[in-house]
Design a protein around this motif. Sequence first.
Motif, PDB file in Angstrom:
ATOM      1  N   CYS A  44     -36.502  -1.067 -13.974  1.00 12.29           N
ATOM      2  CA  CYS A  44     -36.386  -0.316 -15.222  1.00 12.29           C
ATOM      3  C   CYS A  44     -37.546  -0.495 -16.073  1.00 12.29           C
ATOM      4  CB  CYS A  44     -35.358  -0.706 -15.873  1.00 12.29           C
ATOM      5  SG  CYS A  44     -33.752  -0.583 -15.160  1.00 12.29           S
ATOM      6  N   VAL A  45     -38.724  -0.931 -15.463  1.00  9.30           N
ATOM      7  CA  VAL A  45     -39.933  -0.966 -16.419  1.00  9.30           C
ATOM      8  C   VAL A  45     -40.249   0.191 -16.794  1.00  9.30           C
ATOM      9  CG1 VAL A  45     -41.563  -1.394 -14.320  1.00  9.30           C
ATOM     10  CG2 VAL A  45     -42.126  -2.291 -16.584  1.00  9.30           C
ATOM     11  N   GLU A  46     -40.385   1.333 -16.185  1.00  9.83           N
ATOM     12  CA  GLU A  46     -40.916   2.296 -16.447  1.00  9.83           C
ATOM     13  C   GLU A  46     -39.787   3.381 -17.008  1.00  9.83           C
ATOM     14  OE1 GLU A  46     -44.175   3.108 -16.592  1.00  9.83           O
ATOM     15  OE2 GLU A  46     -44.598   1.282 -15.506  1.00  9.83           O
ATOM     16  N   LYS A  47     -38.687   2.795 -17.011  1.00 12.46           N
ATOM     17  CA  LYS A  47     -37.633   3.810 -17.491  1.00 12.46           C
ATOM     18  C   LYS A  47     -36.679   2.779 -18.094  1.00 12.46           C
ATOM     19  CE  LYS A  47     -37.884   7.481 -14.126  1.00 12.46           C
ATOM     20  NZ  LYS A  47     -37.157   8.301 -13.166  1.00 12.46           N
ATOM     21  N   PRO A  48     -37.002   2.510 -19.575  1.00  9.87           N
ATOM     22  CA  PRO A  48     -36.136   1.391 -20.124  1.00  9.87           C
ATOM     23  C   PRO A  48     -34.705   2.061 -20.497  1.00  9.87           C
ATOM     24  CG  PRO A  48     -38.265   1.649 -21.117  1.00  9.87           C
ATOM     25  CD  PRO A  48     -38.172   2.727 -20.032  1.00  9.87           C
ATOM     26  N   GLU A  49     -34.567   3.462 -20.283  1.00 12.55           N
ATOM     27  CA  GLU A  49     -33.449   3.988 -20.603  1.00 12.55           C
ATOM     28  C   GLU A  49     -32.378   3.782 -19.537  1.00 12.55           C
ATOM     29  OE1 GLU A  49     -36.003   7.022 -18.691  1.00 12.55           O
ATOM     30  OE2 GLU A  49     -36.347   5.730 -20.171  1.00 12.55           O
ATOM     31  N   MET A  72     -32.768  -2.584 -28.226  1.00 14.11           N
ATOM     32  CA  MET A  72     -32.851  -1.487 -27.385  1.00 14.11           C
ATOM     33  C   MET A  72     -32.266  -0.194 -28.098  1.00 14.11           C
ATOM     34  SD  MET A  72     -34.768  -1.735 -24.589  1.00 14.11           S
ATOM     35  CE  MET A  72     -34.296  -0.831 -23.351  1.00 14.11           C
ATOM     36  N   LEU A  73     -31.090  -0.517 -28.837  1.00  9.47           N
ATOM     37  CA  LEU A  73     -30.089   0.755 -29.303  1.00  9.47           C
ATOM     38  C   LEU A  73     -30.953   1.117 -30.379  1.00  9.47           C
ATOM     39  CD1 LEU A  73     -26.541  -0.276 -28.762  1.00  9.47           C
ATOM     40  CD2 LEU A  73     -27.409   1.762 -28.162  1.00  9.47           C
ATOM     41  N   LEU A 103     -41.269   4.754 -31.382  1.00  9.57           N
ATOM     42  CA  LEU A 103     -39.974   3.932 -31.049  1.00  9.57           C
ATOM     43  C   LEU A 103     -40.077   3.771 -29.228  1.00  9.57           C
ATOM     44  CD1 LEU A 103     -37.390   6.012 -33.109  1.00  9.57           C
ATOM     45  CD2 LEU A 103     -38.038   3.620 -33.203  1.00  9.57           C
ATOM     46  N   VAL A 104     -40.872   4.812 -28.672  1.00 10.60           N
ATOM     47  CA  VAL A 104     -40.904   4.722 -27.469  1.00 10.60           C
ATOM     48  C   VAL A 104     -41.628   3.481 -26.853  1.00 10.60           C
ATOM     49  CG1 VAL A 104     -41.814   5.733 -25.126  1.00 10.60           C
ATOM     50  CG2 VAL A 104     -40.626   7.240 -26.815  1.00 10.60           C
ATOM     51  N   THR A 105     -42.657   3.388 -27.624  1.00 13.12           N
ATOM     52  CA  THR A 105     -43.424   2.079 -27.480  1.00 13.12           C
ATOM     53  C   THR A 105     -42.711   0.826 -27.656  1.00 13.12           C
ATOM     54  OG1 THR A 105     -45.505   3.579 -28.133  1.00 13.12           O
ATOM     55  CG2 THR A 105     -45.821   1.023 -28.068  1.00 13.12           C
ATOM     56  N   LYS A 128     -31.804   5.839 -30.304  1.00 12.29           N
ATOM     57  CA  LYS A 128     -30.906   6.625 -30.921  1.00 12.29           C
ATOM     58  C   LYS A 128     -31.067   7.969 -30.495  1.00 12.29           C
ATOM     59  CE  LYS A 128     -28.430   3.711 -33.607  1.00 12.29           C
ATOM     60  NZ  LYS A 128     -27.275   3.359 -33.291  1.00 12.29           N
ATOM     61  N   ASN A 129     -29.778   8.564 -29.978  1.00 17.58           N
ATOM     62  CA  ASN A 129     -29.653   9.991 -29.533  1.00 17.58           C
ATOM     63  C   ASN A 129     -30.710  10.338 -28.525  1.00 17.58           C
ATOM     64  OD1 ASN A 129     -27.743  10.199 -31.679  1.00 17.58           O
ATOM     65  ND2 ASN A 129     -29.433  10.584 -33.310  1.00 17.58           N
ATOM     66  N   SER A 130     -30.809   9.333 -27.707  1.00 16.16           N
ATOM     67  CA  SER A 130     -31.807   9.870 -26.608  1.00 16.16           C
ATOM     68  C   SER A 130     -31.120   9.430 -25.223  1.00 16.16           C
ATOM     69  CB  SER A 130     -33.050   8.976 -26.939  1.00 16.16           C
ATOM     70  OG  SER A 130     -32.933   7.608 -26.564  1.00 16.16           O
ATOM     71  N   GLU A 131     -31.812   9.821 -24.101  1.00 14.68           N
ATOM     72  CA  GLU A 131     -31.122   9.575 -23.001  1.00 14.68           C
ATOM     73  C   GLU A 131     -30.667   7.856 -22.743  1.00 14.68           C
ATOM     74  OE1 GLU A 131     -32.189  10.199 -18.219  1.00 14.68           O
ATOM     75  OE2 GLU A 131     -33.820  10.793 -19.628  1.00 14.68           O
ATOM     76  N   GLY A 132     -29.897   7.608 -22.036  1.00 15.63           N
ATOM     77  CA  GLY A 132     -29.211   6.248 -21.903  1.00 15.63           C
ATOM     78  C   GLY A 132     -28.714   5.647 -23.217  1.00 15.63           C
ATOM     79  N   THR A 133     -28.603   6.444 -24.163  1.00 12.63           N
ATOM     80  CA  THR A 133     -27.991   5.819 -25.304  1.00 12.63           C
ATOM     81  C   THR A 133     -26.412   5.353 -25.134  1.00 12.63           C
ATOM     82  OG1 THR A 133     -29.494   6.757 -26.832  1.00 12.63           O
ATOM     83  CG2 THR A 133     -27.307   5.903 -27.861  1.00 12.63           C
ATOM     84  N   ALA A 134     -25.769   6.207 -24.385  1.00 12.72           N
ATOM     85  CA  ALA A 134     -24.362   5.921 -24.395  1.00 12.72           C
ATOM     86  C   ALA A 134     -24.096   4.865 -23.537  1.00 12.72           C
ATOM     87  CB  ALA A 134     -23.720   7.099 -23.754  1.00 12.72           C
TER      88      ALA A 134
END
Length: 905
Positions: A615-620, A693-694, A540-542, A698-704
Amino acid sequence: MNIEHFYFYSLSNLFCFIFEQSRPLLAVDIIEQLHRQFALLSGGRGNDGAPIITFPEYSGFNELPEEDFINVVTYLTSIPSLDAASIGFIIIIDRRRDKWSSVKASLARIAGAFPGNLQLVLVLRPSRFFQRTIADIGIRLHRDDFKMKVPIVMLNSLSDLHRYVDKGQLTCELGGSLQYCHSQWIHHRTAIENFAVTVKTTAQMLQKFGTDLAETELPNDVQCTKELLTDHTDKHDKLKDELKLAMKQGHTLLSCIKDQANKAETHKLNPDEMENQTTVERLLAQLDETENAFEQFWSKHHLKLEQCLQLRHFEQDFREVKMSLDSLMEALLELSDIGDCVARVTQLLKELKSLEDSSLEKAQLHALHGDQLIQSNHYAVDSIRPKCVELRRICDDFSNEAKKKYDILSKSLEIHTGIDKSGVYLLASQAVDKCQSQEGAEAALQDIERYMETAKEQQLNQLRDLYNQHEIILSDLIKVKTFTKLEEVHEMFEKRHISLKRLSAKQTRPVQPVAPRPESSPKRPSPKTPRPPGSTFSSLVTLCRHIMNELIETERLYVEELQSIMEGYAAALDNSELNHLIPLALENKKDILFGNLAEIYDFHNKTFLKELENCVEKPELVGTCFLKRKEELQIYEKYCQNKPRSEALWRQCGDSMFFQECQKQLDHKLSLDAYLLKPVQRITKYQLMLKEMLKCSKNSEGTAELEEALATVLDIIKSVNDSMHQIAITGFEGNLNDLGKLLMQGSFNVWTDHKKGHNKVKDLARFKPMQRHLFLYNKMILFCKKREETSDGHEKSPSYSFKHSLKMSAVGITENVKGDVKKFEIWYNGREEVYIIQASSMDVKNMWVSEIRKVLTTQLEACRGASLLMRSIFPSGHRDKGTGLKEYLPDKITLSQFSGQDVHK
């Protein structure tokens, strides 16, 4: 004029006619007084057409009660037509055998109570000499006492009377030839009036039935619709019988009047009799017209009831078919396993085959039935068509999903069959006892070596190719199992090869009979065995990073395209060398063609692209990026509002040499209008990428933040869409910007129910809904009529013709309307006006009801806040009525607006 209005128009004509012909008194009301014959309307006319009323000799005339006299005279004067009555009546008083006192009393009574317009009074005075003399003296002395402004002529004989009135207009008692039978006259009058009452009563019954039909709420189920159809049909048939009886009565009466004229060749109907005949003919004609109008109205209503029954059957069958399809689709989706061996895959294929039952065929047939209803001009096309589309969509989804699963299982079967054939059969087929001898072991060894030389390079490689070919359909677990099994088979051959080599070697001791068998695969995967795919989280991260990269790359391309437009087209308009190519229609209209594209380009080039790249290294963090620029993204609303004007201008000058030259220099494959669509496409693309992206966040940083960002972009798209509709409103005299924010817009069926206005028009109008497009603002609701317009043969663009508006400060809402869960009520000024709104679905209804309640709640809170402010500024007893604070308060808001119930019911 539609059927309902035509029906009402006919009924109105009928009632006007009935009221015009109706009398304060009917013959049946004074039948006794008429039979006394102290006053007659024989049908005779004066030379100028004046009606003649005769007062024959009647011994008890002076003793007649005043009421009886007035009733009879009033009734007689009301019978002739208005034209004849306006000429004035001629009164003939026959007192030849009476006394002067009787003459005097008659004149005094007529002068004091005659209700009509008098033209002439003719008196046949007493024939006896003494009474005649007294009459001559009396008339000279008392003429002024009679208070008549018309001549009173005293006649000595019938011959004197004939000088004033033609004999043909006088009855035989007065020396004339006019045929008159008093009993027959009374019979005709009562019959005509009875028929008029019958016509009126029948028309009222028709009108009431028509009103009941117009007010009928169509049922929501098959059984109630059947019962309503039967009930209305029975009532209609009974009314038809009443109409037939009324028509029969009228024709019978008309025949009687005509038969009277046919008794003798010389007999002619007198003017009153002619008017009687005309009256009956008019009543019959009106009754016939009303019947025709009613039948047209009934025909349409009956058709609607039949179509309603068809619709309820269609809806009932639709629910059953859809339930069956949903169950089928659910069973199909549960069939997610693709098998781990040939037997399992074969079983899954059988289960898949068993799912293809008759439900699909039923659904297709039901959709076809819906198409037939639409082609037959069914009134509920907007309800039927979506159901047909949904059925076909579900069938297509099922077929596609089933085909997809069949393909997956077929490939899985192919792979597992290939694995099983990859040498396992060769190992199993080698006889154990033959391998115990040196010759047998050598033969088996040669088979193994030959197989390994060919299979390792061919069969195993072919199996790997098969795997690679179908890799996309295989789950990670199956991928690992497949490669593991391939390596296991290879390892089995290696071990068998070693065992057979040992057996084939020369030995001094006898070979123990040990059956060679494949060794179990090691618990640890061999170095050649591929490692199972990474965890779901790492996948999922990939994927999330992949989507982020795509977002940034497409953003860069978008900025480049905007730059090419600004430099290659917009800037070229200011190039003096190209002035001769610029079309006249484009002169001073650069802002119309490009809108605020320069503003959009600056925002993305200088700000948004850089923030996305961060945001390329931090998509969240991408959700925060969108939220931070929420206000700047509103620039798309302005661009889209201008788009129709831009497209209209492009159609005028898009084929000019200027644009062709610009396109050529830019080496663009597409013309400018395609690039001007890029901003509209881009804002839509954002919400698609945020959704993806959502899915992997799921349930990870930045989801909200992502969820909020998606809601923000969807809100912008909605605002853009709403504004595109708003700019198409025509005919509204006010300023739309003064109405506050546009909150909602959409098309609905609308029924009206107003206290004011003609009730019958209201009732009949409610039968058929109006198609209205509603715009909800903070301060007002606009009702518009949607119109499709074409321009230069291009695609239709809607416009909205303003019809009327409601201030939100005087609006109330009732959430539930009996008979249809998709309906709600908007009422105005304490239910002075009521609008029944039918949404296309429950979701649409709930969204509108919720939004309207928010507006009303906000108004109520504002009203309460203002009241508290006024109390704090002006304590009780010290309020200054001239402060002008009232203008800052909203109009009166009642609690019933927020209760969800209609307090007026």
